[in-house]
Design a protein around this motif. Structure first.
Motif, mmCIF file in Angstrom:
data_model
loop_
_atom_site.group_PDB
_atom_site.id
_atom_site.type_symbol
_atom_site.label_atom_id
_atom_site.label_comp_id
_atom_site.label_asym_id
_atom_site.label_seq_id
_atom_site.Cartn_x
_atom_site.Cartn_y
_atom_site.Cartn_z
ATOM 1 N N VAL A 1 -6.909 -1.360 2.937
ATOM 2 C CA VAL A 1 -7.525 -2.540 2.322
ATOM 3 C C VAL A 1 -8.065 -2.191 0.939
ATOM 4 N N LEU A 2 -8.589 -0.989 0.777
ATOM 5 C CA LEU A 2 -9.130 -0.577 -0.517
ATOM 6 C C LEU A 2 -8.025 -0.518 -1.566
ATOM 7 N N GLU A 3 -6.852 -0.061 -1.176
ATOM 8 C CA GLU A 3 -5.745 -0.014 -2.139
ATOM 9 C C GLU A 3 -5.313 -1.416 -2.554
ATOM 10 N N ARG A 4 -5.339 -2.357 -1.626
ATOM 11 C CA ARG A 4 -4.976 -3.732 -1.981
ATOM 12 C C ARG A 4 -5.987 -4.331 -2.958
ATOM 13 N N VAL A 5 -7.246 -3.960 -2.816
ATOM 14 C CA VAL A 5 -8.287 -4.489 -3.715
ATOM 15 C C VAL A 5 -8.224 -3.798 -5.070
ATOM 16 N N TRP A 6 -8.062 -2.496 -5.076
ATOM 17 C CA TRP A 6 -8.067 -1.720 -6.314
ATOM 18 C C TRP A 6 -6.726 -1.758 -7.041
ATOM 19 N N THR B 1 0.840 -1.202 0.000
ATOM 20 C CA THR B 1 0.000 0.000 0.000
ATOM 21 C C THR B 1 0.872 1.248 0.000
ATOM 22 N N PRO B 2 1.664 1.490 -1.026
ATOM 23 C CA PRO B 2 2.532 2.672 -1.023
ATOM 24 C C PRO B 2 1.766 3.984 -1.101
ATOM 25 N N ALA B 3 0.629 4.010 -1.808
ATOM 26 C CA ALA B 3 -0.129 5.250 -1.932
ATOM 27 C C ALA B 3 -0.746 5.659 -0.594
ATOM 28 N N THR B 4 -1.324 4.713 0.123
ATOM 29 C CA THR B 4 -1.891 5.018 1.436
ATOM 30 C C THR B 4 -0.810 5.466 2.406
ATOM 31 N N SER C 1 -5.102 7.396 -8.352
ATOM 32 C CA SER C 1 -5.880 8.209 -9.300
ATOM 33 C C SER C 1 -7.156 8.720 -8.653
ATOM 34 N N PHE C 2 -7.827 7.856 -7.897
ATOM 35 C CA PHE C 2 -9.035 8.294 -7.206
ATOM 36 C C PHE C 2 -8.727 9.370 -6.169
ATOM 37 N N ALA C 3 -7.627 9.225 -5.424
ATOM 38 C CA ALA C 3 -7.275 10.215 -4.409
ATOM 39 C C ALA C 3 -6.983 11.576 -5.048
ATOM 40 N N LEU C 4 -6.260 11.573 -6.168
ATOM 41 C CA LEU C 4 -5.936 12.837 -6.828
ATOM 42 C C LEU C 4 -7.166 13.484 -7.441
ATOM 43 N N ALA C 5 -7.983 12.685 -8.125
ATOM 44 C CA ALA C 5 -9.203 13.242 -8.714
ATOM 45 C C ALA C 5 -10.202 13.650 -7.638
ATOM 46 N N ALA D 1 -12.684 16.047 3.681
ATOM 47 C CA ALA D 1 -13.586 15.686 2.584
ATOM 48 C C ALA D 1 -13.051 14.491 1.807
ATOM 49 N N LEU D 2 -11.759 14.489 1.520
ATOM 50 C CA LEU D 2 -11.175 13.372 0.781
ATOM 51 C C LEU D 2 -11.192 12.092 1.606
ATOM 52 N N VAL D 3 -10.945 12.203 2.900
ATOM 53 C CA VAL D 3 -10.984 11.026 3.771
ATOM 54 C C VAL D 3 -12.388 10.431 3.808
ATOM 55 N N ILE D 4 -13.395 11.270 3.927
ATOM 56 C CA ILE D 4 -14.775 10.780 3.937
ATOM 57 C C ILE D 4 -15.155 10.191 2.580
ATOM 58 N N ALA D 5 -14.630 10.776 1.489
ATOM 59 C CA ALA D 5 -14.895 10.214 0.158
ATOM 60 C C ALA D 5 -14.307 8.812 0.029
ATOM 61 N N ILE D 6 -13.118 8.609 0.571
ATOM 62 C CA ILE D 6 -12.513 7.278 0.539
ATOM 63 C C ILE D 6 -13.336 6.306 1.375
ATOM 64 N N VAL D 7 -13.858 6.775 2.511
ATOM 65 C CA VAL D 7 -14.706 5.922 3.348
ATOM 66 C C VAL D 7 -15.973 5.529 2.596
ATOM 67 N N ALA D 8 -16.555 6.463 1.843
ATOM 68 C CA ALA D 8 -17.768 6.161 1.085
ATOM 69 C C ALA D 8 -17.504 5.088 0.026
ATOM 70 N N VAL D 9 -16.359 5.169 -0.644
ATOM 71 C CA VAL D 9 -16.014 4.151 -1.629
ATOM 72 C C VAL D 9 -15.696 2.821 -0.945
ATOM 73 N N TRP D 10 -14.983 2.885 0.159
ATOM 74 C CA TRP D 10 -14.650 1.681 0.925
ATOM 75 C C TRP D 10 -15.905 0.957 1.400
ATOM 76 N N ARG D 11 -16.936 1.711 1.754
ATOM 77 C CA ARG D 11 -18.193 1.109 2.199
ATOM 78 C C ARG D 11 -18.846 0.303 1.080
ATOM 79 N N ARG D 12 -18.712 0.756 -0.154
ATOM 80 C CA ARG D 12 -19.344 0.067 -1.277
ATOM 81 C C ARG D 12 -18.489 -1.069 -1.824
ATOM 82 N N GLU D 13 -17.180 -0.925 -1.777
ATOM 83 C CA GLU D 13 -16.300 -1.882 -2.433
ATOM 84 C C GLU D 13 -15.884 -3.034 -1.517
#
Length: 282
Positions: free
Chosen positions: A78-83, A10-13, A90-94, A127-139
């Motif tokens: 965990v999301l980075e390991r899955v994605w 998980t280098p990006a995280t 890319s998702f974090a930057l966008a 805001a970005l942290v909560i956005a990652i949580v929202a994606v993590w909840r779905r994925e």
């Protein structure tokens, strides 16, 4: 779901968390906290300090928000390991850009609607942290669940129909995200709501411009170098396996030819004996 410990693969995280912590510490040491929050007035107008739009999400001015944010980001590995690292980065930057545009736009509207009362944006990448949580909840699916009983009736307890609060193994992340959103109430709600909307819009592919399919260049993450290194590292192993396969096939072919030769010689010997038997008898 967690198959490796720590920040393995998980280098990006790891980089994101290190950036948030280091920038917050540096800002605190250099006494730059007053430059972090953003106010629609007077920062954007009349002072025209538009650079605050990009810098207000780089660091936290509160150690409490920093603690909650780092705890959440550690779970998001965990999301980075899955994605994969490239898709996650890319998702974090966008998402950073989408959250920045969304927060400023909604803050301007709220300032007009509230007649100048609401125009403050707290610092930090909440805001970005909560956005990652929202994606993590779905994925990421939940692995376990439990129930907190709220009824002490023995008959219902025995029948398994007692009232209670059902929770999953994700409840700790949701609790930390809620605490992060309420840290600077009510102004902290704006980044949290915008981040939640951005994360859900990303999973539903509702973001404009096809950002869901956009990826940052591979050379930024060093993936090209890793691929070359991997090819060089495994080239000898691949060549050796090919040679072993070739030798094995040659041995099999040789053994097959020898077996066929022996069988042919055996058949010739039998036929020759039968022929000699009839010849000698005549």
């Amino acid at each position: 779901m967690v198959t490796a410990s720590g920040f393995t693969h998980t280098p990006a995280t790891r980089a994101f968390l290190a950036l948030v912590v280091s920038s917050s510490v540096i800002v605190s040491i250099l006494s730059l906290k007053p430059y972090l929050p953003l106010k629609i007035a007077p920062h954007l107008w009349p002072y025209l300090q538009f650079w605050r739009i990009a810098t207000c999400q780089l660091a936290y001015s509160s150690s409490t928000e920093l603690l909650f944010s780092t705890a959440i980001l550690y779970q998001m590995r965990v999301l980075e390991r899955v994605w994969g690292t490239r898709k996650f980065a890319s998702f974090a930057l966008a998402g950073y850009g989408l959250c920045m545009i969304g927060i400023v736009s909604v803050a301007m509207v709220l300032k007009i609607v509230s007649v100048g009362w609401w125009g403050y944006i707290p610092s930090g990448p909440s805001a970005l942290v909560i956005a990652i949580v929202a994606v993590w909840r779905r994925e990421i699916p939940r692995l376990a669940g439990f129930k907190i009983l709220l009824d002490d009736d023995e008959q219902r307890l025995r029948a398994g129909t007692a009232r209670g609060l059902e929770l999953s193994d994700k409840w700790t992340v949701y609790m930390l995200a809620t605490q992060l959103a309420l840290s600077q109430f009510p102004f902290g709600l704006l980044p949290a709501v915008v981040g939640w909307c951005v994360g859900n819009a990303w999973t539903e592919e509702l973001v404009p411009g096809g950002l869901v399919r956009w990826r940052i260049p591979a050379w930024i993450l060093g993936e090209n170098a890793r691929r070359k290194t991997g090819r060089g590292h495994y080239e000898g192993l691949r060549r050796r396996l090919q040679e072993e396969d070739h030798d094995g096939m040659r041995e099999v072919t040789t053994a097959g030819v020898a077996t066929m030769t022996r069988s042919q010689e055996g058949r010739r010997g039998v036929l020759g004996g039968v022929g000699r038997y009839f010849t000698s008898g005549s």
